[in-house]
Design a protein around this motif. Sequence first.
Motif, PDB file in Angstrom:
ATOM      1  N   GLU A 177      -4.990 -25.998  23.397  1.00 20.07           N
ATOM      2  CA  GLU A 177      -4.450 -26.091  24.766  1.00 20.07           C
ATOM      3  C   GLU A 177      -5.047 -25.174  25.885  1.00 20.07           C
ATOM      4  O   GLU A 177      -4.873 -23.938  25.741  1.00 20.07           O
ATOM      5  N   PRO A 178      -6.073 -25.584  26.337  1.00 23.33           N
ATOM      6  CA  PRO A 178      -6.822 -24.515  27.272  1.00 23.33           C
ATOM      7  C   PRO A 178      -6.015 -24.116  28.380  1.00 23.33           C
ATOM      8  O   PRO A 178      -6.110 -22.829  28.738  1.00 23.33           O
ATOM      9  N   GLY A 179      -4.953 -24.596  28.793  1.00 25.14           N
ATOM     10  CA  GLY A 179      -3.904 -24.034  29.910  1.00 25.14           C
ATOM     11  C   GLY A 179      -3.135 -23.222  29.093  1.00 25.14           C
ATOM     12  O   GLY A 179      -2.650 -22.051  30.235  1.00 25.14           O
ATOM     13  N   ALA A 180      -2.633 -23.176  28.096  1.00 27.53           N
ATOM     14  CA  ALA A 180      -1.922 -22.209  27.553  1.00 27.53           C
ATOM     15  C   ALA A 180      -2.708 -21.319  26.763  1.00 27.53           C
ATOM     16  O   ALA A 180      -2.194 -20.239  26.208  1.00 27.53           O
ATOM     17  N   LEU A 181      -4.237 -21.408  26.842  1.00 29.62           N
ATOM     18  CA  LEU A 181      -4.863 -20.213  26.071  1.00 29.62           C
ATOM     19  C   LEU A 181      -4.697 -20.192  24.610  1.00 29.62           C
ATOM     20  O   LEU A 181      -4.679 -18.947  23.944  1.00 29.62           O
ATOM     21  N   THR A 182      -4.469 -21.328  24.103  1.00 30.81           N
ATOM     22  CA  THR A 182      -4.082 -21.190  22.573  1.00 30.81           C
ATOM     23  C   THR A 182      -4.788 -22.249  21.806  1.00 30.81           C
ATOM     24  O   THR A 182      -5.377 -23.401  22.254  1.00 30.81           O
ATOM     25  N   LEU A 183      -5.179 -21.842  20.488  1.00 23.07           N
ATOM     26  CA  LEU A 183      -6.061 -22.976  19.844  1.00 23.07           C
ATOM     27  C   LEU A 183      -5.272 -22.773  18.253  1.00 23.07           C
ATOM     28  O   LEU A 183      -5.027 -21.642  17.840  1.00 23.07           O
ATOM     29  N   VAL A 184      -5.221 -23.908  17.628  1.00 17.34           N
ATOM     30  CA  VAL A 184      -4.742 -24.103  16.218  1.00 17.34           C
ATOM     31  C   VAL A 184      -5.763 -24.752  15.588  1.00 17.34           C
ATOM     32  O   VAL A 184      -6.361 -25.903  15.905  1.00 17.34           O
ATOM     33  N   ALA A 185      -6.629 -23.891  14.237  1.00 12.48           N
ATOM     34  CA  ALA A 185      -7.718 -24.700  13.857  1.00 12.48           C
ATOM     35  C   ALA A 185      -7.245 -24.379  12.161  1.00 12.48           C
ATOM     36  O   ALA A 185      -6.620 -23.455  11.689  1.00 12.48           O
ATOM     37  N   LYS A 186      -7.776 -25.361  11.437  1.00 15.21           N
ATOM     38  CA  LYS A 186      -7.621 -25.253   9.781  1.00 15.21           C
ATOM     39  C   LYS A 186      -8.696 -24.501   9.668  1.00 15.21           C
ATOM     40  O   LYS A 186      -9.921 -24.021  10.099  1.00 15.21           O
ATOM     41  N   ALA A 187      -8.363 -23.623   8.380  1.00 14.85           N
ATOM     42  CA  ALA A 187      -9.229 -22.196   8.126  1.00 14.85           C
ATOM     43  C   ALA A 187     -10.722 -22.393   7.757  1.00 14.85           C
ATOM     44  O   ALA A 187     -11.554 -21.635   8.014  1.00 14.85           O
ATOM     45  N   GLY A 188     -10.990 -23.587   7.233  1.00 15.52           N
ATOM     46  CA  GLY A 188     -12.441 -23.871   6.924  1.00 15.52           C
ATOM     47  C   GLY A 188     -13.241 -24.425   8.172  1.00 15.52           C
ATOM     48  O   GLY A 188     -14.413 -24.561   7.983  1.00 15.52           O
ATOM     49  N   THR A 189     -12.587 -24.406   9.309  1.00 14.78           N
ATOM     50  CA  THR A 189     -13.390 -24.960  10.607  1.00 14.78           C
ATOM     51  C   THR A 189     -14.648 -23.931  10.965  1.00 14.78           C
ATOM     52  O   THR A 189     -14.278 -22.825  10.954  1.00 14.78           O
ATOM     53  N   PRO A 190     -15.739 -24.419  11.008  1.00 16.20           N
ATOM     54  CA  PRO A 190     -16.899 -23.598  11.249  1.00 16.20           C
ATOM     55  C   PRO A 190     -16.657 -22.896  12.627  1.00 16.20           C
ATOM     56  O   PRO A 190     -15.909 -23.561  13.440  1.00 16.20           O
ATOM     57  N   LEU A 191     -16.879 -21.439  12.665  1.00 11.88           N
ATOM     58  CA  LEU A 191     -16.872 -20.818  13.665  1.00 11.88           C
ATOM     59  C   LEU A 191     -17.493 -21.277  15.084  1.00 11.88           C
ATOM     60  O   LEU A 191     -17.173 -21.507  16.210  1.00 11.88           O
ATOM     61  N   GLY A 192     -18.867 -21.780  14.769  1.00  9.14           N
ATOM     62  CA  GLY A 192     -19.540 -22.359  15.760  1.00  9.14           C
ATOM     63  C   GLY A 192     -19.049 -23.625  16.244  1.00  9.14           C
ATOM     64  O   GLY A 192     -19.119 -23.873  17.591  1.00  9.14           O
ATOM     65  N   GLU A 193     -18.274 -24.377  15.785  1.00 12.03           N
ATOM     66  CA  GLU A 193     -17.491 -25.554  16.204  1.00 12.03           C
ATOM     67  C   GLU A 193     -16.582 -25.130  17.188  1.00 12.03           C
ATOM     68  O   GLU A 193     -16.220 -25.834  18.170  1.00 12.03           O
ATOM     69  N   ILE A 194     -15.621 -24.001  16.769  1.00 11.97           N
ATOM     70  CA  ILE A 194     -14.701 -23.619  17.719  1.00 11.97           C
ATOM     71  C   ILE A 194     -15.299 -22.983  18.901  1.00 11.97           C
ATOM     72  O   ILE A 194     -14.703 -23.281  20.298  1.00 11.97           O
TER      73      ILE A 194
END
Length: 372
Positions: A53-70
């Motif tokens: 949610e860009p407007g809320a400045l929050t992100l939820v991701a699964k732990a194995g998500t590549p940092l580059g993707e985020i």
Amino acid sequence: MDLRPKTEAELAEMVAGLQAPVRLQGGGTRAIGQVAADDVLTLSGISGVVDYEPGALTLVAKAGTPLGEIEALLAAENQRLSFEPMDHRVLLGTQGEPTIGGVVAANVSGPRRISVGACRDFALGVRFVDGLGRVLKNGGRVMKNVTGYDLVKLMAGSWGTLGAMTEISLKVMPCPEVEATLALHVSAPEQAVAAMSAALGSPYEVTGAAQSGSVYLRIEGFAPSVAYRLEALEARLRRFGDIERIEAAASAKLWQDIRDVRSFAKHDFVTRVSLRPTEMPVFLAKAQADHSFETLLDWGGGLAWLASDKDALGGFAQAYCAAHGGHATRIKDAFEACAFQPEAAPVARLSQGVRQRFDPKGLFNPELMARG
């Protein structure tokens, strides 16, 4: 054996059935310290952004998500992870892709920590599987939620010794309009620390203060504000020597190299030392009496990276820190000696008690923090 779960439920089932310890691994890029386990539990398969949610400045991701993707996802919205996590691959000579779970597990933070805080300061919530195969969650997905604050922060920097993280909630921040860096040609540690302290003690919101050859001071924000602050800070620091400016992309590249300690990649032994900035020049002077090494100072001199081709320096640094209220970590060690600062006996008992609570069978990364 290499175990590779694809879901949280599969991970919980695997952990519940484990009969021997395992080494937890995300992307495999931070091979620091030794683990007393033959099998590997790789978490990179538990991947994907759950909510952003860009407007809320929050992100939820699964732990194995590549940092580059985020980072790419955030950049598309002109946002970023402000704690600028270090990429260890060049320094350690490792392959693979860093994961967001690995970043949080190691509390990986960069030069901007001195102004905005570390990775753990941006952690809002976490889901993980404990040593009994139970799925636990703590914290939330919004910045107002402080439920379970302590446990979220406890997992950050635990290096996988308390549980296998499956999901991370993080606070993100907007990118600045511009950035620029002042370079001061100061080499002596005492002068460097004095210059960095003067800059950080000023009202000009310095977001990076490091020495690698010269002293580098970063300022970020809206263009008119950055221009004003550069002029004012430059006037304040002229007494330390000649100053030049590094702008835009060149500034960003400079701080990326400082963040990743790229200049030390050729060395076999690299130790990271954290002490009070006023104590650091004393430590370096004593270390130089018996050891030969290169130094990179970060965070205004409170953090020093030491590179050498002999292993004795790491042991000296850990012994000094034990006596002077700091800590030293052998980030890169050709002989794989004890990586982490040995804990004082009272702290070690507390740490062992916490590990016993979350991992009573000692399955996750055994002996990593205890002996390195």
